[in-house]
Design a protein around this motif. Structure first.
Motif, mmCIF file in Angstrom:
data_model
loop_
_atom_site.group_PDB
_atom_site.id
_atom_site.type_symbol
_atom_site.label_atom_id
_atom_site.label_comp_id
_atom_site.label_asym_id
_atom_site.label_seq_id
_atom_site.Cartn_x
_atom_site.Cartn_y
_atom_site.Cartn_z
ATOM 1 N N ALA A 87 0.829 -1.212 0.000
ATOM 2 C CA ALA A 87 0.000 0.000 0.000
ATOM 3 C C ALA A 87 0.865 1.265 0.000
ATOM 4 C CB ALA A 87 -0.934 -0.009 1.211
ATOM 5 N N THR A 88 1.858 1.303 0.874
ATOM 6 C CA THR A 88 2.704 2.499 0.958
ATOM 7 C C THR A 88 3.564 2.660 -0.300
ATOM 8 O OG1 THR A 88 4.279 1.178 2.252
ATOM 9 C CG2 THR A 88 2.773 2.614 3.467
ATOM 10 N N ALA A 89 4.040 1.545 -0.869
ATOM 11 C CA ALA A 89 4.813 1.637 -2.109
ATOM 12 C C ALA A 89 3.939 2.146 -3.251
ATOM 13 C CB ALA A 89 5.409 0.273 -2.456
ATOM 14 N N SER A 90 2.684 1.667 -3.312
ATOM 15 C CA SER A 90 1.766 2.140 -4.354
ATOM 16 C C SER A 90 1.500 3.631 -4.217
ATOM 17 C CB SER A 90 0.449 1.360 -4.282
ATOM 18 O OG SER A 90 0.661 -0.009 -4.530
ATOM 19 N N LEU A 91 1.316 4.088 -2.975
ATOM 20 C CA LEU A 91 1.089 5.519 -2.758
ATOM 21 C C LEU A 91 2.329 6.332 -3.142
ATOM 22 C CD1 LEU A 91 -0.845 5.364 0.627
ATOM 23 C CD2 LEU A 91 -1.755 6.136 -1.575
ATOM 24 N N GLY A 92 3.508 5.808 -2.873
ATOM 25 C CA GLY A 92 4.728 6.498 -3.271
ATOM 26 C C GLY A 92 4.840 6.634 -4.779
ATOM 27 N N PHE A 93 4.564 5.545 -5.509
ATOM 28 C CA PHE A 93 4.624 5.609 -6.974
ATOM 29 C C PHE A 93 3.522 6.517 -7.526
ATOM 30 C CE2 PHE A 93 6.997 1.520 -6.558
ATOM 31 C CZ PHE A 93 8.141 1.927 -7.234
ATOM 32 N N TRP A 94 2.365 6.541 -6.857
ATOM 33 C CA TRP A 94 1.291 7.434 -7.291
ATOM 34 C C TRP A 94 1.721 8.894 -7.156
ATOM 35 C CZ3 TRP A 94 -2.003 10.729 -4.273
ATOM 36 C CH2 TRP A 94 -3.050 11.314 -5.004
ATOM 37 N N GLN A 95 2.406 9.218 -6.069
ATOM 38 C CA GLN A 95 2.902 10.578 -5.897
ATOM 39 C C GLN A 95 3.958 10.920 -6.944
ATOM 40 O OE1 GLN A 95 1.831 13.001 -4.112
ATOM 41 N NE2 GLN A 95 0.369 11.932 -2.811
ATOM 42 N N LEU A 96 4.807 9.963 -7.301
ATOM 43 C CA LEU A 96 5.780 10.210 -8.364
ATOM 44 C C LEU A 96 5.086 10.461 -9.697
ATOM 45 C CD1 LEU A 96 8.608 7.600 -7.632
ATOM 46 C CD2 LEU A 96 8.615 10.064 -7.170
ATOM 47 N N ASP A 97 4.004 9.726 -9.940
ATOM 48 C CA ASP A 97 3.241 9.945 -11.172
ATOM 49 C C ASP A 97 2.605 11.328 -11.176
ATOM 50 O OD1 ASP A 97 1.986 8.869 -13.684
ATOM 51 O OD2 ASP A 97 0.162 9.260 -12.535
ATOM 52 N N ARG A 98 2.072 11.754 -10.019
ATOM 53 C CA ARG A 98 1.507 13.099 -9.909
ATOM 54 C C ARG A 98 2.588 14.155 -10.124
ATOM 55 N NH1 ARG A 98 -2.880 15.089 -10.511
ATOM 56 N NH2 ARG A 98 -2.872 16.471 -8.678
#
Length: 242
Positions: A24-35
């Protein structure tokens, strides 16, 4: 036997929870990088528009799509509608509180009216409603600026409809409500006037940014939490037991 089964179930539950947390935390990190990547592309587009040749007149602005006109440099000519000047409270410049001064400009040649964010004046700390003098030249004027959306909004404790329409000082300004109250044929965009200080106004506007750095900061936090969860899992489930 029961102790062994219980230990296995406990290990499985802890492993499942740790795995879910890491994913979950890794997915949120990659989502922030995408943003962040999206914001960088937006910032590049904004910078490119600012470097383009200035538009001349409201007709040139209206011919562009809303997403293409923002932040474009522009020249406008018209006459100030000083009786409809508005002062937006609690705006800062150089760390000092004051007002943004907004005045409609009736275009010449017309038709139409554009709300111009003309500049900033300081607040009188002894009397809040006492406004510093602002010169509004009569007759035909020509200004330089950049196309913007509606004026930035601050948190408002009272709804906009509750603001006294006769008061030039207000917390926020809604373009539709202002258009209805004044009867002006107001454009759905505004212009931020640029240039040297004049007419009692400062124009050191804050730079327009997309906020990309905060997404990198959030990504760092999420990846840090992800790594911490993985480290704690390995420590308590394997290293400490060994």
């Amino acid at each position: 036997m029961l102790h062994t089964v219980s230990a296995r179930w406990r290990f499985a539950l802890v492993t499942g929870a740790a795995l879910a947390g890491v994913l979950a935390t890794a997915s949120l990190g990659f989502w922030q990088l995408d943003r962040a990547a999206q914001k960088e592309a937006l910032q590049a587009a904004m910078d490119a528009r600012e470097q383009q040749a200035p538009l001349d007149g409201a007709a040139a602005i209206a011919a562009l799509a809303p997403s293409e006109r923002l932040h474009r440099a522009v020249y406008l000519q018209g006459r100030w509608q000083a009786e409809h000047t508005v002062y937006l409270d609690n705006r800062q410049m150089h760390g000092r509180p004051g007002f943004y001064v907004l005045t409609p400009l009736r275009l010449d040649p017309g038709p139409g009216v554009v709300l111009v964010q003309r500049g900033w004046i300081a607040r009188d700390f002894q009397e809040r409603t006492r406004l510093a003098p602002v010169e509004t030249p009569p007759g035909l004027v020509r200004i330089a600026g950049r196309v913007a959306g509606a004026p930035s909004r601050l948190y408002d404790f009272a709804p906009a409809a509750a603001e006294p329409g006769s008061s030039p000082i207000r917390q926020n300004l809604d373009l539709d409500a202002f258009r209805a109250r004044t009867g002006l044929d107001l454009a759905p965009w505004t212009v931020v006037q640029t240039g040297a200080p004049s007419e009692g106004l400062l124009r050191d506007w804050p730079s327009v940014g997309s906020g990309v750095h905060k997404h990198y900061g959030y990504a760092f936090q999420w990846f840090g939490l992800c790594g911490l969860m993985a480290l704690l899992y390995v420590w308590f489930q394997f290293v400490r037991r060994a």
